[in-house]
Design a protein around this motif. Structure first.
Motif, PDB file in Angstrom:
ATOM      1  N   UNK A  93      71.163  15.877  -6.241  1.00 16.40           N
ATOM      2  CA  UNK A  93      71.430  14.458  -6.416  1.00 16.40           C
ATOM      3  C   UNK A  93      72.935  14.219  -6.433  1.00 16.40           C
ATOM      4  N   UNK A  94      73.355  13.225  -5.648  1.00 12.93           N
ATOM      5  CA  UNK A  94      74.771  12.909  -5.493  1.00 12.93           C
ATOM      6  C   UNK A  94      75.047  11.470  -5.894  1.00 12.93           C
ATOM      7  N   UNK A  95      76.144  11.254  -6.575  1.00 14.00           N
ATOM      8  CA  UNK A  95      76.606   9.898  -6.814  1.00 14.00           C
ATOM      9  C   UNK A  95      77.731   9.597  -5.826  1.00 14.00           C
ATOM     10  N   UNK A  96      77.882   8.332  -5.533  1.00 18.72           N
ATOM     11  CA  UNK A  96      78.879   7.919  -4.554  1.00 18.72           C
ATOM     12  C   UNK A  96      79.418   6.549  -4.914  1.00 18.72           C
ATOM     13  N   UNK A  97      80.658   6.311  -4.526  1.00 20.92           N
ATOM     14  CA  UNK A  97      81.320   5.036  -4.797  1.00 20.92           C
ATOM     15  C   UNK A  97      81.755   4.400  -3.490  1.00 20.92           C
ATOM     16  N   UNK A  98      81.517   3.104  -3.378  1.00 22.34           N
ATOM     17  CA  UNK A  98      81.907   2.409  -2.158  1.00 22.34           C
ATOM     18  C   UNK A  98      82.158   0.939  -2.416  1.00 22.34           C
ATOM     19  N   UNK A  99      82.586   0.263  -1.384  1.00 24.76           N
ATOM     20  CA  UNK A  99      82.933  -1.154  -1.523  1.00 24.76           C
ATOM     21  C   UNK A  99      81.758  -2.072  -1.228  1.00 24.76           C
ATOM     22  N   UNK A 100      80.707  -1.539  -0.619  1.00 27.01           N
ATOM     23  CA  UNK A 100      79.556  -2.361  -0.268  1.00 27.01           C
ATOM     24  C   UNK A 100      78.382  -2.023  -1.177  1.00 27.01           C
ATOM     25  N   UNK A 101      77.760  -3.051  -1.709  1.00 24.80           N
ATOM     26  CA  UNK A 101      76.624  -2.852  -2.609  1.00 24.80           C
ATOM     27  C   UNK A 101      75.343  -2.611  -1.808  1.00 24.80           C
ATOM     28  N   UNK A 102      74.555  -1.655  -2.281  1.00 21.11           N
ATOM     29  CA  UNK A 102      73.207  -1.439  -1.780  1.00 21.11           C
ATOM     30  C   UNK A 102      73.190  -0.943  -0.323  1.00 21.11           C
ATOM     31  N   UNK A 103      74.213  -0.250   0.059  1.00 26.16           N
ATOM     32  CA  UNK A 103      74.204   0.308   1.394  1.00 26.16           C
ATOM     33  C   UNK A 103      73.538   1.676   1.375  1.00 26.16           C
ATOM     34  N   UNK A 104      72.712   1.927   2.371  1.00 28.29           N
ATOM     35  CA  UNK A 104      72.064   3.233   2.506  1.00 28.29           C
ATOM     36  C   UNK A 104      72.814   4.124   3.496  1.00 28.29           C
ATOM     37  N   UNK A 105      73.915   3.617   4.042  1.00 22.22           N
ATOM     38  CA  UNK A 105      74.689   4.382   5.009  1.00 22.22           C
ATOM     39  C   UNK A 105      75.700   5.260   4.304  1.00 22.22           C
ATOM     40  N   UNK A 106      75.649   6.518   4.507  1.00 22.42           N
ATOM     41  CA  UNK A 106      76.576   7.438   3.862  1.00 22.42           C
ATOM     42  C   UNK A 106      78.021   7.089   4.176  1.00 22.42           C
ATOM     43  N   UNK A 107      78.280   6.661   5.392  1.00 27.23           N
ATOM     44  CA  UNK A 107      79.653   6.414   5.823  1.00 27.23           C
ATOM     45  C   UNK A 107      80.309   5.255   5.082  1.00 27.23           C
ATOM     46  N   UNK A 108      79.508   4.434   4.409  1.00 23.53           N
ATOM     47  CA  UNK A 108      80.086   3.291   3.697  1.00 23.53           C
ATOM     48  C   UNK A 108      80.470   3.632   2.267  1.00 23.53           C
ATOM     49  N   UNK A 109      80.300   4.867   1.891  1.00 24.74           N
ATOM     50  CA  UNK A 109      80.731   5.318   0.570  1.00 24.74           C
ATOM     51  C   UNK A 109      81.991   6.156   0.726  1.00 24.74           C
ATOM     52  N   UNK A 110      82.997   5.794  -0.031  1.00 18.23           N
ATOM     53  CA  UNK A 110      84.309   6.421   0.129  1.00 18.23           C
ATOM     54  C   UNK A 110      84.448   7.708  -0.670  1.00 18.23           C
ATOM     55  N   UNK A 111      83.763   7.766  -1.792  1.00 14.44           N
ATOM     56  CA  UNK A 111      83.929   8.914  -2.687  1.00 14.44           C
ATOM     57  C   UNK A 111      82.556   9.472  -3.059  1.00 14.44           C
ATOM     58  N   UNK A 112      82.503  10.793  -3.162  1.00 10.29           N
ATOM     59  CA  UNK A 112      81.248  11.482  -3.471  1.00 10.29           C
ATOM     60  C   UNK A 112      81.455  12.486  -4.596  1.00 10.29           C
ATOM     61  N   UNK A 113      80.442  12.595  -5.443  1.00 12.66           N
ATOM     62  CA  UNK A 113      80.432  13.660  -6.435  1.00 12.66           C
ATOM     63  C   UNK A 113      79.929  14.945  -5.803  1.00 12.66           C
ATOM     64  N   UNK A 114      79.960  16.012  -6.571  1.00 14.69           N
ATOM     65  CA  UNK A 114      79.635  17.324  -6.031  1.00 14.69           C
ATOM     66  C   UNK A 114      78.144  17.606  -6.011  1.00 14.69           C
ATOM     67  N   UNK A 115      77.356  16.782  -6.678  1.00 16.96           N
ATOM     68  CA  UNK A 115      75.919  16.982  -6.690  1.00 16.96           C
ATOM     69  C   UNK A 115      75.444  17.757  -7.903  1.00 16.96           C
ATOM     70  N   UNK A 116      74.233  17.441  -8.315  1.00 12.76           N
ATOM     71  CA  UNK A 116      73.603  18.165  -9.413  1.00 12.76           C
ATOM     72  C   UNK A 116      72.152  18.433  -9.022  1.00 12.76           C
ATOM     73  N   UNK A 117      71.692  19.645  -9.269  1.00 11.23           N
ATOM     74  CA  UNK A 117      70.377  20.068  -8.806  1.00 11.23           C
ATOM     75  C   UNK A 117      69.287  19.618  -9.769  1.00 11.23           C
ATOM     76  N   UNK A 118      68.260  19.011  -9.210  1.00  8.56           N
ATOM     77  CA  UNK A 118      67.061  18.651  -9.973  1.00  8.56           C
ATOM     78  C   UNK A 118      65.889  19.410  -9.368  1.00  8.56           C
ATOM     79  N   UNK A 119      65.193  20.156 -10.203  1.00  8.10           N
ATOM     80  CA  UNK A 119      64.028  20.912  -9.755  1.00  8.10           C
ATOM     81  C   UNK A 119      62.838  20.540 -10.625  1.00  8.10           C
ATOM     82  N   UNK A 120      61.783  20.093  -9.979  1.00 12.49           N
ATOM     83  CA  UNK A 120      60.578  19.680 -10.699  1.00 12.49           C
ATOM     84  C   UNK A 120      59.457  20.656 -10.355  1.00 12.49           C
ATOM     85  N   UNK A 121      58.938  21.308 -11.357  1.00  9.52           N
ATOM     86  CA  UNK A 121      57.859  22.281 -11.144  1.00  9.52           C
ATOM     87  C   UNK A 121      56.504  21.619 -11.338  1.00  9.52           C
ATOM     88  N   UNK A 122      55.542  22.107 -10.577  1.00  7.36           N
ATOM     89  CA  UNK A 122      54.196  21.511 -10.660  1.00  7.36           C
ATOM     90  C   UNK A 122      53.356  22.185 -11.726  1.00  7.36           C
TER      91      UNK A 122
END
Length: 122
Positions: A93-122
């Motif tokens: 899971x990654x967080x990102x910061x951008x100038x446009x709200x609710x965009x699903x386009x990666x290119x519209x986010x200027x800054x990205x976090x490094x990610x954190x792993x989520x694992x769900x076991x059944x």
């Protein structure tokens, strides 16, 4: 802006996790924020968004009713509360910061976090 995501881990199906993303810098409150996730072998997927003030939020249909996005500008932090997790939620899971709200386009986010792993076991 530098973003640091945390809060991931291993959880059983039906469980909950809260992800946090802390931003450095004094301009955090001017950015719209998003959460994305990427499962192995899949493209990065848009999950949720929140506008700069926190007055508007959005989550995709795949997580609606289970995930909630929020932010605390005084703490330079955006959160993703994840409930009723299932194995299909397993991803980085990654967080990102951008100038446009609710965009699903990666290119519209200027800054990205490094990610954190989520694992769900059944």
């Amino acid at each position: 802006v530098q973003l640091q995501a945390s809060g991931g881990g291993l959880v059983q199906a039906g469980g909950s996790l809260r992800l946090s993303c802390v931003a450095s810098g004094r301009t955090f409150s001017s950015y719209n924020m998003g959460w994305f996730r990427q499962a192995p072998g899949k493209e990065r997927e848009f999950v949720a968004a929140i506008n700069w003030s926190g007055s508007n939020t959005y989550v995709t249909d795949s997580v609606k009713g289970r995930f909630t996005i929020s932010r605390d500008n005084a703490k330079n932090t955006v959160y993703l509360q994840m409930n009723s997790l299932n194995p299909e939620d397993t991803a980085f899971y990654y967080c990102a910061a951008g100038s446009r709200y609710r965009s699903s386009w990666l290119r519209e986010y200027e800054y990205w976090g490094q990610g954190t792993q989520v694992t769900v076991s059944s």
